[in-house]
Write an enzyme that holds these catalytic residues in place. Structure first.
Site, PDB file in Angstrom:
ATOM      1  CB  ILE A  14      -0.993  -0.016   1.193  1.00 38.59           C
ATOM      2  CG1 ILE A  14      -2.109   1.003   0.992  1.00 38.59           C
ATOM      3  CG2 ILE A  14      -0.312   0.205   2.529  1.00 38.59           C
ATOM      4  CD1 ILE A  14      -3.129   0.607  -0.016  1.00 38.59           C
ATOM      5  CB  VAL A  15       3.842   2.289   1.958  1.00 35.56           C
ATOM      6  CG1 VAL A  15       4.643   3.568   2.126  1.00 35.56           C
ATOM      7  CG2 VAL A  15       3.117   1.957   3.244  1.00 35.56           C
ATOM      8  CB  SER A  45       1.776  -6.499   5.781  1.00 36.09           C
ATOM      9  OG  SER A  45       3.015  -6.848   6.305  1.00 36.09           O
ATOM     10  CB  THR A  46      -0.611  -4.524   1.340  1.00 39.44           C
ATOM     11  OG1 THR A  46       0.311  -3.587   1.877  1.00 39.44           O
ATOM     12  CG2 THR A  46      -1.817  -3.791   0.785  1.00 39.44           C
ATOM     13  CG  HIS A 226      -2.033  -9.430  13.558  1.00 44.35           C
ATOM     14  ND1 HIS A 226      -2.469  -9.281  14.847  1.00 44.35           N
ATOM     15  CD2 HIS A 226      -3.039  -8.975  12.777  1.00 44.35           C
ATOM     16  CE1 HIS A 226      -3.673  -8.751  14.853  1.00 44.35           C
ATOM     17  NE2 HIS A 226      -4.053  -8.563  13.599  1.00 44.35           N
ATOM     18  CE1 TYR A 258      -8.559  -7.092  12.411  1.00 39.70           C
ATOM     19  CE2 TYR A 258      -7.140  -7.100  14.335  1.00 39.70           C
ATOM     20  CZ  TYR A 258      -7.346  -7.387  12.996  1.00 39.70           C
ATOM     21  OH  TYR A 258      -6.349  -7.971  12.256  1.00 39.70           O
ATOM     22  CD1 TRP A 356       0.141   0.258  11.363  1.00 35.27           C
ATOM     23  CD2 TRP A 356      -1.947  -0.282  11.970  1.00 35.27           C
ATOM     24  NE1 TRP A 356       0.198  -0.291  12.613  1.00 35.27           N
ATOM     25  CE2 TRP A 356      -1.069  -0.635  13.016  1.00 35.27           C
ATOM     26  CE3 TRP A 356      -3.308  -0.522  12.131  1.00 35.27           C
ATOM     27  CZ2 TRP A 356      -1.518  -1.221  14.197  1.00 35.27           C
ATOM     28  CZ3 TRP A 356      -3.749  -1.102  13.312  1.00 35.27           C
ATOM     29  CH2 TRP A 356      -2.868  -1.455  14.335  1.00 35.27           C
ATOM     30  CE1 TYR A 530      12.828  29.674  22.182  1.00 35.23           C
ATOM     31  CE2 TYR A 530      11.599  31.713  22.475  1.00 35.23           C
ATOM     32  CZ  TYR A 530      11.629  30.360  22.211  1.00 35.23           C
ATOM     33  OH  TYR A 530      10.452  29.688  21.979  1.00 35.23           O
ATOM     34  CG  ASP A 543      11.319  26.649  20.775  1.00 33.70           C
ATOM     35  OD1 ASP A 543      11.161  27.786  20.303  1.00 33.70           O
ATOM     36  OD2 ASP A 543      11.210  26.384  21.989  1.00 33.70           O
ATOM     37  CB  THR A 545      18.870  27.860  24.257  1.00 35.97           C
ATOM     38  OG1 THR A 545      17.574  27.735  24.817  1.00 35.97           O
ATOM     39  CG2 THR A 545      19.642  28.936  24.989  1.00 35.97           C
ATOM     40  CD  GLU A 645      19.080  26.100  30.759  1.00 37.49           C
ATOM     41  OE1 GLU A 645      19.940  26.054  29.853  1.00 37.49           O
ATOM     42  OE2 GLU A 645      17.865  26.163  30.528  1.00 37.49           O
TER      43      GLU A 645
HETATM   44  P1  FAD Z   1       3.864  -4.596   2.420  1.00 32.12           P
HETATM   45  O1  FAD Z   1       2.467  -4.669   2.028  1.00 32.12           O
HETATM   46  O2  FAD Z   1       4.411  -5.749   3.192  1.00 32.12           O
HETATM   47  O3  FAD Z   1       4.729  -4.362   1.135  1.00 32.12           O
HETATM   48  C1  FAD Z   1       6.134  -4.485   1.146  1.00 32.12           C
HETATM   49  C2  FAD Z   1       6.544  -5.109  -0.136  1.00 32.12           C
HETATM   50  O4  FAD Z   1       7.963  -5.061  -0.270  1.00 32.12           O
HETATM   51  C3  FAD Z   1       6.144  -6.541  -0.234  1.00 32.12           C
HETATM   52  O5  FAD Z   1       5.198  -6.721  -1.247  1.00 32.12           O
HETATM   53  C4  FAD Z   1       7.454  -7.275  -0.504  1.00 32.12           C
HETATM   54  O6  FAD Z   1       7.313  -8.333  -1.401  1.00 32.12           O
HETATM   55  C5  FAD Z   1       8.337  -6.180  -1.030  1.00 32.12           C
HETATM   56  N1  FAD Z   1       9.760  -6.452  -0.815  1.00 32.12           N
HETATM   57  C6  FAD Z   1      10.360  -6.680   0.373  1.00 32.12           C
HETATM   58  N2  FAD Z   1      11.669  -6.936   0.179  1.00 32.12           N
HETATM   59  C7  FAD Z   1      11.901  -6.850  -1.137  1.00 32.12           C
HETATM   60  C8  FAD Z   1      13.044  -6.999  -1.941  1.00 32.12           C
HETATM   61  N3  FAD Z   1      14.243  -7.318  -1.420  1.00 32.12           N
HETATM   62  N4  FAD Z   1      12.907  -6.839  -3.279  1.00 32.12           N
HETATM   63  C9  FAD Z   1      11.711  -6.522  -3.832  1.00 32.12           C
HETATM   64  N5  FAD Z   1      10.591  -6.372  -3.098  1.00 32.12           N
HETATM   65  C10 FAD Z   1      10.681  -6.535  -1.772  1.00 32.12           C
HETATM   66  N6  FAD Z   1      -3.515  -2.575   8.815  1.00 32.12           N
HETATM   67  C11 FAD Z   1      -4.619  -1.816   8.894  1.00 32.12           C
HETATM   68  O7  FAD Z   1      -4.533  -0.605   8.706  1.00 32.12           O
HETATM   69  N7  FAD Z   1      -5.827  -2.347   9.189  1.00 32.12           N
HETATM   70  C12 FAD Z   1      -5.997  -3.669   9.398  1.00 32.12           C
HETATM   71  O8  FAD Z   1      -7.098  -4.125   9.648  1.00 32.12           O
HETATM   72  C13 FAD Z   1      -4.859  -4.499   9.334  1.00 32.12           C
HETATM   73  N8  FAD Z   1      -4.969  -5.814   9.584  1.00 32.12           N
HETATM   74  C14 FAD Z   1      -3.897  -6.630   9.379  1.00 32.12           C
HETATM   75  C15 FAD Z   1      -4.058  -8.008   9.511  1.00 32.12           C
HETATM   76  C16 FAD Z   1      -3.010  -8.855   9.238  1.00 32.12           C
HETATM   77  C17 FAD Z   1      -3.224 -10.324   9.346  1.00 32.12           C
HETATM   78  C18 FAD Z   1      -1.751  -8.321   8.850  1.00 32.12           C
HETATM   79  C19 FAD Z   1      -0.601  -9.210   8.540  1.00 32.12           C
HETATM   80  C20 FAD Z   1      -1.574  -6.958   8.767  1.00 32.12           C
HETATM   81  C21 FAD Z   1      -2.631  -6.091   9.032  1.00 32.12           C
HETATM   82  N9  FAD Z   1      -2.492  -4.705   8.949  1.00 32.12           N
HETATM   83  C22 FAD Z   1      -3.608  -3.905   9.019  1.00 32.12           C
HETATM   84  C23 FAD Z   1      -1.180  -4.063   8.761  1.00 32.12           C
HETATM   85  C24 FAD Z   1      -0.961  -3.690   7.328  1.00 32.12           C
HETATM   86  O9  FAD Z   1      -1.301  -4.770   6.507  1.00 32.12           O
HETATM   87  C25 FAD Z   1       0.475  -3.288   7.059  1.00 32.12           C
HETATM   88  O10 FAD Z   1       0.934  -2.436   8.044  1.00 32.12           O
HETATM   89  C26 FAD Z   1       0.627  -2.637   5.702  1.00 32.12           C
HETATM   90  O11 FAD Z   1      -0.020  -3.407   4.719  1.00 32.12           O
HETATM   91  C27 FAD Z   1       2.078  -2.444   5.329  1.00 32.12           C
HETATM   92  O12 FAD Z   1       2.163  -1.992   4.002  1.00 32.12           O
HETATM   93  P2  FAD Z   1       3.561  -1.841   3.282  1.00 32.12           P
HETATM   94  O13 FAD Z   1       3.303  -1.335   1.929  1.00 32.12           O
HETATM   95  O14 FAD Z   1       4.473  -1.065   4.150  1.00 32.12           O
HETATM   96  O15 FAD Z   1       4.196  -3.311   3.295  1.00 32.12           O
END
Ligand code: FAD
Length: 820
Positions: A14-15, A45-46, A226, A258, A356, A530, A543, A545, A645
């Site tokens: 997602i990020v 994780s996404t 998780h 949840y 997240w 300051y 902010d 000194t 001080e």
């Molecule tokens: P990721 O989605 O993990 O993406 C990182 C990517 O980097 C991966 O696709 C990986 O393949 C890639 N990568 C890593 N290393 C390399 C490499 N060397 N070369 C190329 N690619 C690489 N969050 C919520 O907000 N609400 C929820 O309800 C929620 N529930 C969750 C339930 C579960 C079971 C889990 C596991 C997580 C949950 N989360 C939830 C957390 C959330 O999913 C994560 O915090 C979020 O998806 C992280 O996103 P990201 O893009 O940082 O990482």
């Protein structure tokens, strides 16, 4: 695969997707997003998150990012479906403590502009058909919370980012190394070849620490297992089977769980088990574990308790099979916040980690704007990559704190609650003496500081001091009041050795500082100034000194908690032509504050140097000898009393403390703590960076016009500040007091005008002002409500207290007690 790119984003979760999407919107081209897994269901994780988005957060930043993300996802389409369903979110209270806390949370949400409502058990039942409402005391409802379809959101953002060829997404490519030459990123090495690039953004989630290691940048996060599960279809939800989700998202934090609807199935996620950290090196690659990266499958023993609790709340779940079970992972940092910013070890290596789904959309926007402008476009200091001291990034610390933060994720956390472990990491030389005084230690950035000293309980006799009860009385002692009054009436010694100090020297030191600060730095050696440092938006980034030690040598002094952040900003902007040297010297100096009307008598008894009003003027420093200790005395006062001080080499600190202590005995000198310190500074209207003002606020808005020297020439942020001066400010940091003598607030409470329902502002910090006999709050207000005498209301646990805007300084505005 292409062999060059302007920016390589590692990770298409997602990020990574959100940042690419926002960069494309800003007109960036030649961006490559790579992922080791198959895109879009990458195995990160996404791909496992059920997508729950609860927006309300103690952090204004996180709440804002969640709000933006929720509405962004809802606006995106994939398969003709919005990428989020904002069906509302309900937090249930099963205990009186939680119910009280949800009332507090309702206020917090309003401070940050979120609509919310408290629901009765029957109103909860009306929205959650399978709830046994007899088990709950009520609910906290946010109508635009909801559920993200996170993988769809990634796909939709990738499609838009790729349109016109601005961004390329490439799955099944693994980053193996990153080339850094002369401290700058040059290329990413993958299993499919080398990609030369100007910059890299690490969005690798739980794999982040492994990527960081490639360039020597610590990424202090702990992947934690998780689990999430779904029941077989429930006949009780048959009526809802047609739609994926219409029932609000739910959490029952009293048992750390949840829930969400998936058609006629019930999804259950839980934190109610021993924390299960996974070392980043142990995480499997998507090739070895295509469904999920975790090291093992579902572990029933970590779900039993949550299962029982779910059955208790939702009897329909009893006896139903769990047909979907996943053991995923996501990241926890030492302070549970995200990690955003550019590395200072390898320039061009950017990090957006520990985010997240809830905040991913907004974080992508923040990162894109930051990459574009070179500075963040809103206050992200809580998530700053550079906020940590070295001890924070050790694997033992990250593991310990990551586990604890996992456990506490749904706990009721008091704003002053102290972490239990690890403690006693950083202690000053006076620490043993403070132990003897019965200090209650609170930690800041690992440094142990006295909040109050039990030895001062004797000072309570015969005093009629304001009391506290309930929430406000936690992590507080009436001794703080006695110490504050004793400082005003006699003298007190404060251990301030947590202060962060940076020495800036070299032929370029003065021009550099002149450019970076708002106040005049070209003062005579011996002067103390300051000042603020601003970003280009005119926002207050530091902010400080500043002491001019010599023509080409300065000390920058800032709070211990914000030292790493402030120094990273300074390093980031310093010229690299060798004309300026920067050295973090904080660990070498002990600092004690000696203040009160008897302070001079005490100091004069142990120094032969002239520390009279003329001998060491206000806002000047001077090297003096105290007993046998060579020391540096700064004539400044954050508490609003005569005093100094006093700095000395760390190894002489204990001797200095003992010398001052002995000298103070005949004058009833006490050792006082930060509780008193905070109360005294509020009486003086002194602002604290991070709480009262941040990069989202300018000095003109914060009432710090007096440290902006318009006649000094150009400085960083001046243009924006000039514009604001011409156009006028729209908000102002104000001092408020309460009519009810028993009123107490603690910070972040909403402020209302004319009995309204929408908050017009919020409290930034508050405490009793023991000398002025009233509770004092600092808070942001629109200018139309900021005039002295404006009548407002502050809400605390659902109760409104009448408050009045006062002049900024409530105690000794003429400074007669300091300038003597
Ligand atoms: P990721 O989605 O993990 O993406 C990182 C990517 O980097 C991966 O696709 C990986 O393949 C890639 N990568 C890593 N290393 C390399 C490499 N060397 N070369 C190329 N690619 C690489 N969050 C919520 O907000 N609400 C929820 O309800 C929620 N529930 C969750 C339930 C579960 C079971 C889990 C596991 C997580 C949950 N989360 C939830 C957390 C959330 O999913 C994560 O915090 C979020 O998806 C992280 O996103 P990201 O893009 O940082 O990482």
């Amino acid at each position: 695969m292409q062999t060059s790119a302007r920016l390589v984003i590692i990770g298409a979760g997602i990020v990574g997707c959100s940042t690419a999407y926002h960069l494309a919107k800003l007109g960036w081209r030649d961006v490559l997003v790579i992922d080791q897994g198959p895109f879009p269901r990458t195995g990160g994780s996404t791909s496992h998150a059920p997508g729950g988005m609860f927006q309300t957060n103690t952090s204004k930043l996180m709440t804002g990012l969640a709000h933006y993300s929720a509405h962004l996802y809802e606006s995106l389409r994939w398969d003709d479906q919005p990428c989020a369903a904002l069906v509302g979110g309900i937090e249930l209270a099963e205990t009186p403590e939680r119910w009280a806390d949800l009332k507090r949370k309702a206020g917090l949400g309003r401070s940050w502009g979120l609509e919310n409502h408290l629901l009765t058990p029957d109103e909860c039942k009306a929205r959650i058909p399978i709830l046994d409402q007899r088990k709950v005391l009520g609910g906290f409802f946010v109508p635009d919370d909801g559920v993200a379809r996170a993988v769809n959101a990634c796909s939709a953002m990738a499609r838009e980012a790729s349109a016109g060829g601005a961004v390329t997404f490439q799955g099944n490519v693994t980053v193996q190394d990153i080339e850094v030459v002369d401290g700058r990123v040059r290329a990413v090495v993958t299993d499919q070849g080398r990609v030369a690039c100007e910059a890299v953004l690490c969005c690798a989630g739980i794999w982040g620490p492994r990527i960081g290691r490639m360039v020597g940048q610590p990424i202090p996060l702990m992947p934690m297992e998780h689990q999430y599960t779904k029941t077989e279809p429930l006949p009780e939800l048959a009526e809802w089977a047609a739609s994926e989700i219409t029932i609000p998202l739910l959490r029952a934090q009293d048992h750390a769980s949840y829930y969400r609807q998936h058609f006629d199935s019930w999804g259950i996620g839980n934190y109610r088990h021993v924390p299960l950290p996974v070392e980043p090196d142990a995480i499997l690659s998507p090739k070895d574990a295509p469904v999920m990266p975790s090291i093992r499958d579902w572990t029933p023993e970590h779900f039993e308790e949550a299962h029982r609790a779910a059955i208790n709340l939702f009897p329909a779940v009893e006896g139903r099979a769990l047909t979907y079970k996943i053991n995923g992972m996501f990241s926890f940092t030492p302070d549970a916040q995200s990690l955003l910013g550019e590395s200072q070890v390898a320039r061009g290596f950017w990090v957006a980690e520990a985010v997240w789904v809830t905040h991913g959309g907004g974080v992508g926007k923040v990162m894109a704007e930051w990459l574009e402008a070179g500075e963040p476009q809103l206050d992200v200091h809580e998530a700053d990559l550079h906020r940590f001291y070295p001890h924070h990034a050790t694997s033992s610390f990250v593991r310990r704190r990551g586990k604890q933060n996992y456990l506490e994720v749904y706990d009721i956390i008091h704003p002053k609650q102290q972490m239990e472990e690890p403690r006693n990491l950083r202690t000053g030389p006076a620490h043993p003496r403070l132990v003897e005084q019965g200090a209650a230690f609170f930690e800041t950035a690992g440094f142990e500081r006295a909040q109050w000293c039990e030895a001062n309980a004797r000072l309570l006799d015969g005093r009629n001091l304001p009391g506290r009860d309930g929430w406000a009385a936690r992590f507080w002692s009436p001794i703080e009041a006695a110490e504050a009054l004793h400082t005003r009436e006699n003298a007190a010694l404060y251990d301030l050795s947590a202060f962060a100090i940076m020495e800036i020297s070299g032929s370029g030191a003065l021009p550099f500082l002149q450019h970076m600060t708002t106040n005049q730095m070209d003062v005579k050696p011996g002067r103390v100034v300051y000042t603020n440092m601003l970003d280009r938006r005119g926002g207050i980034v530091c902010d400080l000194t500043v002491a001019r030690l010599a023509a080409d040598r300065f000390w920058i002094i800032t709070g211990g908690g914000v030292g790493p952040h402030d120094f990273a900003w300074i390093r980031d902007h310093a010229p690299d032509d060798g004309s300026v040297r920067l050295e973090d010297v904080g660990g070498k100096w002990a600092v004690f504050g000696l203040w009160g009307p008897k302070a001079r008598t005490i100091l004069e008894s142990v120094t032969e140097d002239d520390v009279s009003h003329q001998g060491l003027k206000y806002f000047h420093w001077k090297d003096i000898t105290i007993g046998y200790v060579p020391a540096r005395a700064f004539r400044v006062s954050y508490v609003g009393e005569l005093g100094w001080e006093i700095y000395c080499p760390m190894e002489l600190g204990l001797k200095l403390w003992d010398t001052l202590w002995e000298a103070g005995r005949p004058h009833d000198l006490i050792a006082a703590g930060m509780g008193a310190f905070d109360s005294l500074r509020l009486e003086k209207g002194y602002r604290g960076w991070g709480a009262d003002m941040t990069p989202d606020d300018t000095p003109l808005e914060a009432g710090l016009d007096f440290i902006v020297r318009w006649d000094k020439g150009d400085f960083h942020g001046r243009e924006a500040l000039e514009r604001q001066k011409e156009q006028g400010i729209t908000k102002r940091l104000c001092t408020l007091t309460f009519e009810d003598p028993d009123a107490i607030v603690l910070g972040k409470e909403p402020i209302f005008a004319n009995g309204g329902e929408r908050a017009v502002g919020y409290v930034t910090s508050a405490n009793h002002g023991y000398s002025v006999g009233r509770t004092i709050a600092l808070g942001w207000l629109p200018v139309e409500h900021s005039a002295h005498g404006s009548k407002l209301e502050v809400e605390y646990f659902g109760r409104r207290f009448a408050a009045t805007v006062q002049p900024d300084v409530l105690f000794d505005p003429e400074m007669t007690r300091i300038r003597v």
